[in-house]
Motif scaffolding. Structure first.
Motif, PDB file in Angstrom:
ATOM      1  N   TYR A  36      -2.338   6.865   7.491  1.00 30.84           N
ATOM      2  CA  TYR A  36      -1.955   5.545   7.029  1.00 30.84           C
ATOM      3  C   TYR A  36      -3.135   4.824   6.388  1.00 30.84           C
ATOM      4  N   CYS A  37      -2.865   4.184   5.292  1.00 21.14           N
ATOM      5  CA  CYS A  37      -3.831   3.326   4.633  1.00 21.14           C
ATOM      6  C   CYS A  37      -3.724   1.922   5.208  1.00 21.14           C
ATOM      7  N   LEU A  73       0.836  -1.186   0.000  1.00 20.42           N
ATOM      8  CA  LEU A  73       0.000   0.000   0.000  1.00 20.42           C
ATOM      9  C   LEU A  73       0.875   1.241   0.000  1.00 20.42           C
ATOM     10  N   VAL A  74       0.582   2.173  -0.890  1.00 22.83           N
ATOM     11  CA  VAL A  74       1.353   3.404  -1.008  1.00 22.83           C
ATOM     12  C   VAL A  74       0.411   4.589  -0.962  1.00 22.83           C
ATOM     13  N   GLU A  75       0.564   5.431   0.066  1.00 21.34           N
ATOM     14  CA  GLU A  75      -0.268   6.616   0.224  1.00 21.34           C
ATOM     15  C   GLU A  75       0.355   7.813  -0.482  1.00 21.34           C
ATOM     16  N   SER A  76      -0.495   8.737  -0.904  1.00 24.18           N
ATOM     17  CA  SER A  76      -0.036   9.981  -1.495  1.00 24.18           C
ATOM     18  C   SER A  76      -1.104  11.043  -1.286  1.00 24.18           C
ATOM     19  N   GLY A  77      -0.752  12.290  -1.543  1.00 26.66           N
ATOM     20  CA  GLY A  77      -1.707  13.381  -1.476  1.00 26.66           C
ATOM     21  C   GLY A  77      -1.615  14.246  -0.238  1.00 26.66           C
ATOM     22  N   GLN A 119       2.999   3.209   4.293  1.00 22.84           N
ATOM     23  CA  GLN A 119       4.057   3.913   5.014  1.00 22.84           C
ATOM     24  C   GLN A 119       3.633   5.289   5.514  1.00 22.84           C
ATOM     25  N   GLY A 120       2.506   5.773   5.066  1.00 23.29           N
ATOM     26  CA  GLY A 120       1.955   7.009   5.587  1.00 23.29           C
ATOM     27  C   GLY A 120       2.227   8.215   4.715  1.00 23.29           C
ATOM     28  N   THR A 121       1.334   9.199   4.810  1.00 21.20           N
ATOM     29  CA  THR A 121       1.509  10.489   4.165  1.00 21.20           C
ATOM     30  C   THR A 121       1.120  11.568   5.170  1.00 21.20           C
ATOM     31  N   ARG A 122       1.922  12.618   5.259  1.00 17.15           N
ATOM     32  CA  ARG A 122       1.738  13.602   6.308  1.00 17.15           C
ATOM     33  C   ARG A 122       0.787  14.713   5.879  1.00 17.15           C
ATOM     34  N   VAL A 123      -0.095  15.066   6.801  1.00 19.76           N
ATOM     35  CA  VAL A 123      -1.029  16.171   6.614  1.00 19.76           C
ATOM     36  C   VAL A 123      -0.783  17.186   7.724  1.00 19.76           C
ATOM     37  N   THR A 124      -0.559  18.438   7.345  1.00 19.16           N
ATOM     38  CA  THR A 124      -0.365  19.514   8.302  1.00 19.16           C
ATOM     39  C   THR A 124      -1.389  20.606   8.037  1.00 19.16           C
TER      40      THR A 124
END
Length: 122
Positions: free
Chosen positions: A94-95, A4-8, A114-119
């Motif tokens: 994380y997905c 699984l690969v997160e993006s955005g 692996q996660g994608t960061r949202v700030t």
């Protein structure tokens, strides 16, 4: 195995929107429940949203009414549309994937991205 690969992820101001994507490889995921979790520094992992194999949707109380989860089985992709973002939404997202929706809803996953960061700034 399923990868699984997160993006955005990214940085936005409060009230803004982001759409996260999670692409799966290795197997088609039409037979799996999919979900999103998040974790901020110093805090425990929190359930955000989940979608079953037949597209029933579930949300954590903190995001209900603001976030929407969807899936495109043909593309092996799950999405999280995040609207009306608040600073409290700042986290790594994380997905997750599970053969059993009931397991996913309590935080048990067969696989994690692996996660994608949202700030979100105020």
């Amino acid at each position: 195995q399923v990868q699984l690969v997160e993006s955005g992820g990214g940085s936005v101001q409060a009230g803004g929107s982001l759409r996260l994507s999670c692409a799966a490889s290795g197997r088609t995921f039409s037979g799996y429940a999919m979900g999103w979790f998040r974790q901020a520094p110093g805090k425990e992992r929190e359930f955000v949203a989940a979608i079953s194999r037949n597209s029933n949707r579930y949300y954590g109380d903190s995001v209900k009414g603001r976030f929407s989860i969807s899936r495109d089985n043909a593309r092996n992709t799950v999405y999280l549309q995040m609207n009306s973002l608040k600073p409290e939404d700042t986290a790594v997202y994380y997905c997750a994937l599970s053969a059993a929706l009931s397991s996913l809803l309590i935080g048990v996953s067969d696989d994690w991205g692996q996660g994608t960061r949202v700030t979100v700034s105020s």
